[in-house]
Write an enzyme that holds these catalytic residues in place. Structure first.
Site, PDB file in Angstrom:
ATOM      1  N   ALA A  43       0.584  -1.353   0.256  1.00 57.64           N
ATOM      2  CA  ALA A  43       0.025   0.115  -0.408  1.00 57.64           C
ATOM      3  C   ALA A  43       0.942   1.029  -0.041  1.00 57.64           C
ATOM      4  O   ALA A  43       0.696   1.913  -0.630  1.00 57.64           O
ATOM      5  CB  ALA A  43      -0.539  -0.294   0.850  1.00 57.64           C
ATOM      6  N   GLU A  44       2.069   1.595   1.012  1.00 57.21           N
ATOM      7  CA  GLU A  44       3.046   2.644   1.096  1.00 57.21           C
ATOM      8  C   GLU A  44       4.326   2.226   1.129  1.00 57.21           C
ATOM      9  O   GLU A  44       4.189   0.643   1.839  1.00 57.21           O
ATOM     10  CB  GLU A  44       2.557   3.175   2.038  1.00 57.21           C
ATOM     11  N   THR A  45       5.486   2.782   0.339  1.00 47.10           N
ATOM     12  CA  THR A  45       6.242   2.507   0.803  1.00 47.10           C
ATOM     13  C   THR A  45       6.990   3.812   0.943  1.00 47.10           C
ATOM     14  O   THR A  45       6.624   4.716   0.646  1.00 47.10           O
ATOM     15  CB  THR A  45       7.208   1.770  -0.726  1.00 47.10           C
TER      16      THR A  45
END
Length: 269
Positions: A43-45
């Site tokens: 979903a996020e880095t």
């Protein structure tokens, strides 16, 4: 450079919300950051680098989904603070310079981490035409969460309805800037949580986010008003699931959770 995958808002591997975390000396060009986030495909880095001493923040922090940069992300901030603490890069209070201003994370004595985020400004709105069909359930109330979050917060009848949702993700994409937060009061608070939620972000390339810290800056004021308590626990009832402890403090919301490093490796790109 070292790259880590951290499960956030959980105390065990393979639960909560996974985030990539890279500690850098400086930010490379945006295209490289976006390509790494696409390769990680969570979903996020999060990408962070230290700032000179004496400023208003200690680290610069940015977050990317597989398709775009976002202005605020709770679980990847928690994951970054966890990496800083477990590698002795920073302990205690850490101040992050972000697109949403200076956000802080504090590692507590018990190993949990508390984020200090701006409280979302909720505005009740009419139920948009077609949203019930796209979500697959009839809303009780609908609130806009303001520009800092960018979601439509929808209360549903009960916990069972939230857990059973099978929405039309493509259809949901037209109703808000980021996505939809579906929520309901907990059926049995003795189970350790006060409300449930699920988050759908098709506009960000994420059909369902496992556990969303930023959404709880809207869920906290919503449920604190209804339950008449500043301290609550939310269960995000995705297939991975996770707990977020919230404390509403006026225009700030404190989000507390745990994190676990699951993968650590070398990035060669």
């Amino acid at each position: 450079m070292r790259i880590r995958i951290v499960d956030a808002f959980t105390d065990r591997p393979f639960a909560g919300n996974p985030a990539g975390v890279l500690l850098l000396d400086a930010f490379p060009e945006d295209a490289w950051l976006q390509n790494v986030a696409l390769e990680v495909n969570h979903a996020e880095t999060a990408f962070a680098h230290p700032l000179p001493a004496g400023g208003e923040a200690d680290w610069a922090l940015r977050w990317f989904t597989p398709v775009t940069e976002v202005a605020m992300c709770g679980h990847a901030t928690l994951a970054t603070a966890h990496v800083l603490a477990t590698t002795d890069a920073a302990r205690g209070l850490v101040r992050f310079a972000t697109r949403s201003g200076v956000l802080t994370a504090t590692t507590n004595d018990d190993g949990s981490i508390t984020l200090d985020f701006p409280t979302a400004r909720l505005t009740q709105v009419e139920v948009p035409a077609g949203v019930a069909e796209a979500l697959g359930a009839e809303p009780l109330t609908t609130h806009d969460t303001g520009p800092s979050v960018g979601d439509l917060l929808i209360e549903l009848t009960d916990e069972k309805t939230v857990r059973g949702l099978t929405p039309d993700h493509k259809a949901l994409s037209r109703y808000s800037e980021r996505g939809i937060i579906a929520t309901a009061r907990a059926e049995d608070p003795s189970q350790g949580y006060d409300f449930v939620s699920r988050c759908f972000f098709p506009n960000m390339g994420i059909d369902e986010d496992p556990v969303t810290g930023s959404a709880h800056t809207a869920l906290a004021p919503y449920w604190s008003e209804r339950l008449d308590r500043p301290n609550l626990t939310g269960l995000q009832a995705s297939p991975r699931s996770g707990l977020v402890h919230t404390h509403l403090h006026g225009d700030r919301t404190l989000l507390t959770g745990r994190a676990v490093t699951v993968i650590e490796g070398e990035l060669h790109a």
